[in-house]
Design a protein around this motif. Sequence first.
Motif, PDB file in Angstrom:
ATOM      1  N   MET A  55       0.823  -1.204   0.000  1.00  0.00           N
ATOM      2  CA  MET A  55       0.000   0.000   0.000  1.00  0.00           C
ATOM      3  C   MET A  55       0.870   1.272   0.000  1.00  0.00           C
ATOM      4  O   MET A  55       0.621   2.218  -0.743  1.00  0.00           O
ATOM      5  CB  MET A  55      -0.891  -0.022   1.239  1.00  0.00           C
ATOM      6  N   GLU A  56       1.914   1.256   0.838  1.00  0.00           N
ATOM      7  CA  GLU A  56       2.837   2.400   0.902  1.00  0.00           C
ATOM      8  C   GLU A  56       3.554   2.572  -0.436  1.00  0.00           C
ATOM      9  O   GLU A  56       3.788   3.687  -0.886  1.00  0.00           O
ATOM     10  CB  GLU A  56       3.866   2.182   2.018  1.00  0.00           C
ATOM     11  N   ALA A  57       3.893   1.424  -1.051  1.00  0.00           N
ATOM     12  CA  ALA A  57       4.641   1.475  -2.308  1.00  0.00           C
ATOM     13  C   ALA A  57       3.768   1.950  -3.459  1.00  0.00           C
ATOM     14  O   ALA A  57       4.275   2.248  -4.539  1.00  0.00           O
ATOM     15  CB  ALA A  57       5.222   0.103  -2.608  1.00  0.00           C
ATOM     16  N   ASN A  58       2.461   2.001  -3.257  1.00  0.00           N
ATOM     17  CA  ASN A  58       1.579   2.529  -4.292  1.00  0.00           C
ATOM     18  C   ASN A  58       1.208   3.974  -4.042  1.00  0.00           C
ATOM     19  O   ASN A  58       0.357   4.532  -4.706  1.00  0.00           O
ATOM     20  CB  ASN A  58       0.300   1.689  -4.382  1.00  0.00           C
ATOM     21  N   GLY A  59       1.836   4.582  -3.057  1.00  0.00           N
ATOM     22  CA  GLY A  59       1.567   5.979  -2.756  1.00  0.00           C
ATOM     23  C   GLY A  59       2.445   6.895  -3.597  1.00  0.00           C
ATOM     24  O   GLY A  59       3.015   6.467  -4.612  1.00  0.00           O
ATOM     25  N   GLN A  76     -15.528   2.174  12.978  1.00  0.00           N
ATOM     26  CA  GLN A  76     -15.276   3.317  12.093  1.00  0.00           C
ATOM     27  C   GLN A  76     -14.117   4.120  12.644  1.00  0.00           C
ATOM     28  O   GLN A  76     -14.100   4.458  13.821  1.00  0.00           O
ATOM     29  CB  GLN A  76     -16.514   4.208  12.024  1.00  0.00           C
ATOM     30  N   ARG A  77     -13.138   4.439  11.785  1.00  0.00           N
ATOM     31  CA  ARG A  77     -12.016   5.264  12.225  1.00  0.00           C
ATOM     32  C   ARG A  77     -12.389   6.727  12.043  1.00  0.00           C
ATOM     33  O   ARG A  77     -12.799   7.130  10.970  1.00  0.00           O
ATOM     34  CB  ARG A  77     -10.775   4.950  11.383  1.00  0.00           C
ATOM     35  N   PRO A  78     -12.221   7.545  13.089  1.00  0.00           N
ATOM     36  CA  PRO A  78     -12.529   8.966  12.931  1.00  0.00           C
ATOM     37  C   PRO A  78     -11.578   9.629  11.936  1.00  0.00           C
ATOM     38  O   PRO A  78     -10.495   9.091  11.648  1.00  0.00           O
ATOM     39  CB  PRO A  78     -12.309   9.547  14.332  1.00  0.00           C
ATOM     40  N   LEU A  79     -11.961  10.788  11.420  1.00  0.00           N
ATOM     41  CA  LEU A  79     -11.151  11.460  10.403  1.00  0.00           C
ATOM     42  C   LEU A  79      -9.800  11.937  10.942  1.00  0.00           C
ATOM     43  O   LEU A  79      -8.880  12.196  10.184  1.00  0.00           O
ATOM     44  CB  LEU A  79     -11.922  12.651   9.825  1.00  0.00           C
ATOM     45  N   THR A  80      -9.689  12.056  12.280  1.00  0.00           N
ATOM     46  CA  THR A  80      -8.423  12.502  12.849  1.00  0.00           C
ATOM     47  C   THR A  80      -7.430  11.351  13.000  1.00  0.00           C
ATOM     48  O   THR A  80      -6.262  11.572  13.307  1.00  0.00           O
ATOM     49  CB  THR A  80      -8.642  13.120  14.241  1.00  0.00           C
ATOM     50  N   ALA A  81      -7.896  10.114  12.811  1.00  0.00           N
ATOM     51  CA  ALA A  81      -7.022   8.954  13.020  1.00  0.00           C
ATOM     52  C   ALA A  81      -5.959   8.878  11.935  1.00  0.00           C
ATOM     53  O   ALA A  81      -6.149   9.357  10.822  1.00  0.00           O
ATOM     54  CB  ALA A  81      -7.847   7.677  13.022  1.00  0.00           C
ATOM     55  N   GLN A  82      -4.821   8.283  12.282  1.00  0.00           N
ATOM     56  CA  GLN A  82      -3.752   8.110  11.307  1.00  0.00           C
ATOM     57  C   GLN A  82      -3.535   6.633  11.034  1.00  0.00           C
ATOM     58  O   GLN A  82      -3.987   5.774  11.789  1.00  0.00           O
ATOM     59  CB  GLN A  82      -2.469   8.774  11.819  1.00  0.00           C
ATOM     60  N   TRP A  83      -2.841   6.356   9.948  1.00  0.00           N
ATOM     61  CA  TRP A  83      -2.657   4.995   9.477  1.00  0.00           C
ATOM     62  C   TRP A  83      -1.201   4.583   9.700  1.00  0.00           C
ATOM     63  O   TRP A  83      -0.289   5.184   9.116  1.00  0.00           O
ATOM     64  CB  TRP A  83      -2.999   4.949   7.990  1.00  0.00           C
ATOM     65  N   GLN A 100      -5.855   7.292  -1.059  1.00  0.00           N
ATOM     66  CA  GLN A 100      -5.693   6.197  -0.106  1.00  0.00           C
ATOM     67  C   GLN A 100      -6.433   6.524   1.182  1.00  0.00           C
ATOM     68  O   GLN A 100      -6.372   7.657   1.661  1.00  0.00           O
ATOM     69  CB  GLN A 100      -4.200   5.957   0.149  1.00  0.00           C
ATOM     70  N   ASP A 101      -7.088   5.538   1.725  1.00  0.00           N
ATOM     71  CA  ASP A 101      -8.007   5.763   2.842  1.00  0.00           C
ATOM     72  C   ASP A 101      -7.249   5.809   4.167  1.00  0.00           C
ATOM     73  O   ASP A 101      -7.379   4.926   4.998  1.00  0.00           O
ATOM     74  CB  ASP A 101      -9.030   4.622   2.835  1.00  0.00           C
ATOM     75  N   GLY A 110      -3.498  10.847   7.679  1.00  0.00           N
ATOM     76  CA  GLY A 110      -2.154  10.622   7.113  1.00  0.00           C
ATOM     77  C   GLY A 110      -1.486   9.408   7.737  1.00  0.00           C
ATOM     78  O   GLY A 110      -2.076   8.708   8.551  1.00  0.00           O
ATOM     79  N   GLY A 111      -0.241   9.182   7.367  1.00  0.00           N
ATOM     80  CA  GLY A 111       0.485   8.022   7.868  1.00  0.00           C
ATOM     81  C   GLY A 111       1.075   8.273   9.241  1.00  0.00           C
ATOM     82  O   GLY A 111       1.171   9.407   9.699  1.00  0.00           O
TER      83      GLY A 111
END
Lengths: 151, 121, 342
Positions: free
Chosen positions: C26-30, C155-162, C271-272, C276-277
């Motif tokens: 997934m990271e490599a497709n960013g 559900q992940r809130p919009l403030t969550a990071q990946w 990317q969802d 951000g990361g």
Amino acid sequence: MNMSYKEYGQLVKKMSPGSPIYKTFPLAFLIGGTICSVGEALRLWLSSMNMSKEECGIWVSVILIFITAVLTGFGVFHKIAKFGGAGTFVPITGFANAVVSPALEFQTEGFILGVSSKMFIIAGPVIVYGTIAAMASGTICYIINCLGGNI
Amino acid sequence: MEIAISLLKAFCVGGLICVVGQILLDYTKLTPARILVGFVVLGVFLGTIGIYKPVVEFAGAGATVPLTGFGYLLSEGVSQAVKTQGLVGILKGGLCAGAAGISAAILFGILVALIFKPKKK
Amino acid sequence: MKNKRGVICFKNPPSILGYAAVAGDMEANGPLKGKFDKVFQGDMDGEKSFEKAESKMQLFAAKQALKKAGLSPDEIDIAFAGDLLNQCIGTNYGLRELNIPFAGIYGACSTMAESILIGSVFVSSGYVSKSIAVTSSHFCASERQFRFPLEYGGQRPLTAQWTATAAGAVVLGKQNEGKVNVKAACVGEIIDYQIKDMNNMGAAMAPAAVNTITKFFKSTKTQAEDYDMILTGDLGQVGSAILSQIMDKEGYPLKGKHSDCGLLLFDRQRQDVHSGGSGCGCSAAVLCADVLKRLETGKLKRVLFIATGALMSPTANQQGESIPGVAHLIFLEGNIGHGNCD
């Protein structure tokens, strides 16, 4: 940094986007409603086969739990839940997913300390407090019965 | 037609109960696990005071499928058990009523863990 | 300038001899597609657990960085490395077979800057001649440790990071042996502005970044204009916005020089990943896949790399504690650059 905790908390609140409720509310309604009507369709179908009301209720739950387990196994459930939110976790499907997902996830730690003990990390409290509440409710019924009343 | 009306009632009532959950999720810091506990306890409470039964009669699965329905099931079970078995019913009633659902979840949980592998979101 | 309160200007700035970055698919497709030394396929890349997969990534990153530096593991005097998992198992098992003297560190997502910083001090002091800094994170391994099972439908809130599935490694040696020097550094303080939301790490870390950056600016009498890039670790969208607003207020505006690894690794439109990361692998991978290359080729000259860490513990969080943040800074300069920091 010249800022009190309170001021900072307010800044964070201002800068943090809230959930898009124009999307989450209708989706919870739609997906939750759909799951419940699937349950209702099952209930009508089962009762047309001369099943008792109680049996129907049990089989509806079991079938929904089964469907959830399969969808969780295939990794589809959380994709629906991403949109459904409370629409997927408030129905019995949410309970089933809460049991099945840690069971699946912790298989690397073995079937005793992994799968079976982690199975209730999310659903455990539901059973514990459901049972406690039911016992409280039973106690009330018992007292009323003793007093000769009927509930 | 009758079937359509039943389905519609289940859809609306079930959907609304879920929206209440979504409101709690979006506007409070409550986690899903806490909301679930709240719904079950609420179901037991509403069942005990007799409010939930008419909702179940009206909406069918729309009221029994959400976790409040699970709570209602426990309260019904315990009140029946108390009637027929007395004091012991307090201990047995709730879990007996919920036994099928819990057992099914455990069984399918184990089976899924045997068959599938976990995957990324 | 005096070295004090964590600010360090190296008399003999160590240099970077080799570096490597690996990432999950997934990271490599960013946005950094094609810049990684290796892409790991699937969540486990053929391993039996996510944790083993993370170790494998870290080992590969370390070996690849050594290879690019033209060194073998027994030529390295000391390794500083860590990751997000309990007891740093990603690192302990990952680097086990290299037999490099090893000092494990934990700095949450700030680990890449922290390990380069400590390694630089060791090399600069002359007690060791070569060190390696390695770190990694794995989305699945972190998620199950810190949050919920992967298949759990929340559900992940919009403030969550990946949390990024990625690893990075940097080999350090004596001054001017490599093309990029570590000129200065700043060890961060533990800064806690009482954020308790596990789904808003950017907000928990931003004050630490502010503290470290302003302290460094003050000590070195520099400002944003003196650098080509001010690269924070993984504040994400929310944390970055907070950072730039507070820096303006503090009188040290970042003036368009700011970038964030969490925003560079993923494309938030496509990317969802919500805000951000994050994760130690995020800043490590962005640094090693992209920024160091640009420093080597002279496209960038002076870069401040500030990796931010949210020192979050589920146990402390459940006991009602807030999430402290820490941010460590290193100042990187390409050889073709000029000027000293003092």
